[in-house]
Design a protein around this motif. Structure first.
Motif, short mmCIF file in Angstrom:
data_model
loop_
_atom_site.label_atom_id
_atom_site.label_comp_id
_atom_site.label_asym_id
_atom_site.label_seq_id
_atom_site.Cartn_x
_atom_site.Cartn_y
_atom_site.Cartn_z
N UNK A 26 0.84 -1.18 0.00
CA UNK A 26 0.00 0.00 0.00
C UNK A 26 0.88 1.24 0.00
N UNK A 27 0.45 2.30 -0.67
CA UNK A 27 1.15 3.58 -0.58
C UNK A 27 0.18 4.68 -0.16
N UNK A 28 0.65 5.58 0.66
CA UNK A 28 -0.16 6.69 1.13
C UNK A 28 -0.70 7.51 -0.04
N UNK A 29 0.12 7.77 -1.03
CA UNK A 29 -0.32 8.58 -2.17
C UNK A 29 -1.49 7.94 -2.90
N UNK A 30 -1.45 6.61 -3.08
CA UNK A 30 -2.55 5.94 -3.76
C UNK A 30 -3.84 6.05 -2.97
N UNK A 31 -3.75 5.89 -1.65
CA UNK A 31 -4.95 6.00 -0.81
C UNK A 31 -5.54 7.39 -0.98
N UNK A 32 -4.73 8.38 -0.82
CA UNK A 32 -5.17 9.78 -0.82
C UNK A 32 -5.62 10.24 -2.20
N UNK A 38 -11.86 9.81 -7.08
CA UNK A 38 -13.17 9.15 -6.96
C UNK A 38 -14.24 10.16 -6.56
N UNK A 39 -13.94 11.01 -5.59
CA UNK A 39 -14.92 12.00 -5.13
C UNK A 39 -15.19 13.03 -6.21
N UNK A 40 -14.16 13.48 -6.90
CA UNK A 40 -14.32 14.48 -7.95
C UNK A 40 -15.27 14.00 -9.05
N UNK A 41 -15.20 12.71 -9.38
CA UNK A 41 -15.99 12.18 -10.49
C UNK A 41 -17.23 11.41 -10.03
N UNK A 64 -8.31 7.64 8.70
CA UNK A 64 -8.67 8.26 9.97
C UNK A 64 -7.93 9.59 10.17
N UNK A 65 -6.67 9.65 9.77
CA UNK A 65 -5.90 10.89 9.87
C UNK A 65 -6.60 12.01 9.11
N UNK A 66 -7.15 11.69 7.94
CA UNK A 66 -7.79 12.70 7.09
C UNK A 66 -9.25 12.95 7.44
N UNK A 67 -9.90 11.98 8.11
CA UNK A 67 -11.31 12.17 8.44
C UNK A 67 -11.56 12.58 9.88
N UNK A 68 -10.61 12.25 10.80
CA UNK A 68 -10.80 12.59 12.21
C UNK A 68 -9.56 13.21 12.86
N UNK A 79 -11.99 15.35 3.99
CA UNK A 79 -12.77 14.34 4.70
C UNK A 79 -13.76 13.66 3.75
N UNK A 80 -14.39 14.46 2.93
CA UNK A 80 -15.39 13.95 2.00
C UNK A 80 -14.79 12.88 1.07
N UNK A 81 -13.63 13.17 0.54
CA UNK A 81 -12.99 12.23 -0.38
C UNK A 81 -12.53 10.98 0.34
N UNK A 82 -11.85 11.14 1.46
CA UNK A 82 -11.30 9.99 2.17
C UNK A 82 -12.38 9.13 2.80
N UNK A 83 -13.56 9.68 3.00
CA UNK A 83 -14.65 8.88 3.58
C UNK A 83 -15.17 7.82 2.59
#
Length: 186
Positions: A26-32, A38-41, A64-68, A79-83
């Protein structure tokens, strides 16, 4: 777009440079970055497919870091995207989650940087997205691409993205953004 669209980033089974089926990290960049695309489209879910519990736990910590966590306070719009992120053990788990309690038929579209058969071009894919039907799961691979079993199990493979030259090895982050733009842009 009439049909629900989700993406999945597969870490197993994927290919190594020599063609061997492996598990990638896993890579942080891919998650983010895939979450932001995904959210944009308008995707409803972003499944991170990884068979190793420690890697799924890492994905959950990143989210969790990005949402809470502190970044949720610093950049609340992320938060919206990472959720949208849903770490799962296997692609079948993503399909089950997407099918939901109604057991809708999920259509799997794989992606590849090379011709691997059962190709659907982007115009036909856009038309299919506008027709009634169950959800579509757009599957991306890490490493050197999706393993043969994922390709074989897909309903279709989107046409490869090709630049003007012969060099063709985009990052999965770039490929995801381009594919989603070709499928969903106004």
């Amino acid at each position: 777009m009439n049909r629900r669209l989700a993406i999945a980033l597969v870490h197993y089974p994927v290919l190594a440079k020599n063609g061997e089926v492996v598990t990638s990290a896993l890579t942080n960049l891919d998650v983010h970055d895939l979450a932001r695309s995904a959210r944009t489209y308008g995707c409803t879910d972003y499944f991170i497919v990884h068979p190793i519990l420690a890697q799924r736990t890492l994905a959950t910590k990143i989210v969790s870091h990005w949402t809470h966590g502190s970044s949720a306070k610093r950049i609340p719009t992320r938060q919206e995207a990472l959720s949208l992120v849903r770490p799962v053990h296997a692609l079948d788990d993503a399909m089950s989650a997407l099918a939901g309690a109604g057991n809708e038929q999920v259509t799997i579209w794989a992606t590849a940087a090379r011709d691997v058969g059962k190709t659907i071009d982007f115009c036909a894919a856009r038309r299919a997205m506008g027709e009634p039907g169950g959800p579509i799961l757009l599957v991306f691979g890490t490493g050197w691409g999706l393993g043969p079993s994922v390709i074989a199990g897909a309903h279709a493979v989107l046409a490869p993205i090709r630049g003007p030259g012969s060099w063709n090895h985009l990052s999965v982050r770039a490929a995801c953004a381009i594919v989603l733009d070709r499928l969903c842009a106004a």
